[in-house]
Motif scaffolding. Structure first.
Motif, PDB file in Angstrom:
ATOM      1  N   ARG A 261       0.883  -1.361  -0.049  1.00  0.00           N
ATOM      2  CA  ARG A 261      -0.104  -0.086  -0.146  1.00  0.00           C
ATOM      3  C   ARG A 261       0.864   1.216  -0.121  1.00  0.00           C
ATOM      4  NH1 ARG A 261      -4.310  -0.367   2.804  1.00  0.00           N
ATOM      5  NH2 ARG A 261      -4.148  -2.452   3.775  1.00  0.00           N
ATOM      6  N   ILE A 262       0.155   2.409  -0.419  1.00  0.00           N
ATOM      7  CA  ILE A 262       0.729   3.726  -0.285  1.00  0.00           C
ATOM      8  C   ILE A 262       0.794   4.025   1.185  1.00  0.00           C
ATOM      9  CG2 ILE A 262       0.613   6.154  -1.073  1.00  0.00           C
ATOM     10  CD1 ILE A 262      -0.215   4.925  -3.853  1.00  0.00           C
ATOM     11  N   ILE A 263       1.766   4.457   1.773  1.00  0.00           N
ATOM     12  CA  ILE A 263       1.530   4.795   3.158  1.00  0.00           C
ATOM     13  C   ILE A 263       1.090   6.274   3.237  1.00  0.00           C
ATOM     14  CG2 ILE A 263       2.673   5.333   5.358  1.00  0.00           C
ATOM     15  CD1 ILE A 263       4.335   2.844   4.726  1.00  0.00           C
ATOM     16  N   SER A 264       1.766   7.244   2.246  1.00  0.00           N
ATOM     17  CA  SER A 264       1.651   8.469   2.131  1.00  0.00           C
ATOM     18  C   SER A 264       2.407   9.276   1.055  1.00  0.00           C
ATOM     19  CB  SER A 264       2.216   9.345   3.408  1.00  0.00           C
ATOM     20  OG  SER A 264       3.558   9.181   3.620  1.00  0.00           O
ATOM     21  N   MET A 265       1.820  10.279   0.439  1.00  0.00           N
ATOM     22  CA  MET A 265       2.479  11.167  -0.603  1.00  0.00           C
ATOM     23  C   MET A 265       2.605  12.479  -0.064  1.00  0.00           C
ATOM     24  SD  MET A 265       0.601  10.330  -4.081  1.00  0.00           S
ATOM     25  CE  MET A 265       0.323   8.532  -4.561  1.00  0.00           C
ATOM     26  N   LYS A 266       3.584  12.911  -0.718  1.00  0.00           N
ATOM     27  CA  LYS A 266       3.989  14.728  -0.437  1.00  0.00           C
ATOM     28  C   LYS A 266       4.540  15.313  -1.374  1.00  0.00           C
ATOM     29  CE  LYS A 266       7.920  15.079   2.242  1.00  0.00           C
ATOM     30  NZ  LYS A 266       8.798  14.988   3.346  1.00  0.00           N
ATOM     31  N   ILE A 267       4.303  16.594  -1.718  1.00  0.00           N
ATOM     32  CA  ILE A 267       4.886  17.218  -2.674  1.00  0.00           C
ATOM     33  C   ILE A 267       6.094  17.985  -2.261  1.00  0.00           C
ATOM     34  CG2 ILE A 267       4.410  19.436  -4.154  1.00  0.00           C
ATOM     35  CD1 ILE A 267       1.280  18.882  -3.629  1.00  0.00           C
ATOM     36  N   VAL A 268       6.932  17.492  -2.893  1.00  0.00           N
ATOM     37  CA  VAL A 268       8.505  18.057  -2.419  1.00  0.00           C
ATOM     38  C   VAL A 268       9.051  19.264  -3.423  1.00  0.00           C
ATOM     39  CG1 VAL A 268       9.182  15.944  -1.331  1.00  0.00           C
ATOM     40  CG2 VAL A 268       9.822  16.241  -3.670  1.00  0.00           C
ATOM     41  N   LYS A 269       8.362  19.393  -4.356  1.00  0.00           N
ATOM     42  CA  LYS A 269       8.841  20.352  -5.384  1.00  0.00           C
ATOM     43  C   LYS A 269       7.700  20.798  -6.340  1.00  0.00           C
ATOM     44  CE  LYS A 269      12.304  21.451  -8.949  1.00  0.00           C
ATOM     45  NZ  LYS A 269      13.434  20.976  -9.742  1.00  0.00           N
TER      46      LYS A 269
END
Length: 260
Positions: free
Chosen positions: A251-259
């Protein structure tokens, strides 16, 4: 197999970058700015935490790994997945040959042409291409089939537009006139839909790093992996069961925009 990075990040145009943390490792993707509807929708869902906990519910080795069904978050092992998403679709932004299904491509899933002739994308489901390498013979064969598929679609539309004339000739029994019209429509089709050719840069990628060329021109490619293809490899190599779902949840644990 290709390297863990599908493309050197420095060679890509500017665009948002998103970190995807999964239960088997991390993946970093860059989104294309020239597919703005898909880019903006993806970024909104990331900001909203929409993807947190979703499973990679469909995994096919040497093809792709698919995720983004919100119904998968709490799904038991018997659940059939792949139909979930928000209550909207995204208008297609298919930009082949600029964007294509090379190894590491990020693309939007969708329902089939019979239900979705405009090829609108799912509001949330996406896949990452793994695919395989192809030689010139197979690439040329796929290019030929793409041409024939486009010509058949164009010819069917011409027949629809000329339906009354076709019926009139059939009712008259004038087989010579029917054949003449058929040849006229074929000639118009061939002129309107020239023979497909594969650009040399795309041919080189499919030969050297691989991908899924038979999907080109049919699905929206809106980004690509810039690091973490080793994680994608782990996912595609996971043992699967019914409906290509991994036997052990990934599963995907989390996503984050980094740029941006």
């Amino acid at each position: 197999m290709a390297t863990a990075t599908a493309q050197k990040p420095a060679e890509l145009p500017a665009g948002p970058v998103v970190d995807i943390k999964t239960s088997v490792g991390d993946i970093k993707v860059k989104l294309y700015d020239d597919t703005p509807r898909h880019r903006d929708n993806f970024l909104k869902l990331v900001k909203d935490g929409y993807y947190n906990g979703v499973l990679f519910h469909r995994v096919i080795k040497d093809f792709m790994v698919q995720t983004g069904d919100p119904g998968s978050v709490n799904a038991d092992s018997t659940a059939m997945l792949g139909t979930g998403g928000p209550d909207y679709q995204i208008d297609a932004e298919i930009l082949y040959p600029k964007h294509y299904h090379k190894y590491g491509a990020l693309a939007a899933a969708r329902t089939g042409d019979d239900m979705n002739p405009e090829r609108k994308s799912s509001g949330s489901q996406f896949y990452i291409v793994t695919g395989r390498k192809y030689d010139d013979h197979h690439i040329d064969g796929m290019a030929y089939r793409q041409t024939m598929d486009k010509r058949q679609a164009y010819f069917r539309e011409l027949c629809r537009k000329n339906d009354s004339k076709i019926r009139e000739l059939m009712n008259s029994g004038d087989k010579e006139a029917q054949e003449a019209l058929r040849m006229e429509l074929i000639k118009e089709t061939e002129a309107a839909v020239p023979e497909e050719s594969i650009p040399e840069n795309i041919r080189a990628d499919y030969k050297n790093i691989g991908g899924t060329p038979h999907l080109d021109g049919a699905y929206t490619v809106f980004g690509e992996v810039i690091s973490g293809m080793d994680t994608v490899e782990k996912i595609q190599n996971a043992p699967t069961g019914r409906a290509d779902r991994p036997k052990e949840d990934i599963r995907i644990i989390s996503m984050k925009i980094v740029k941006k």
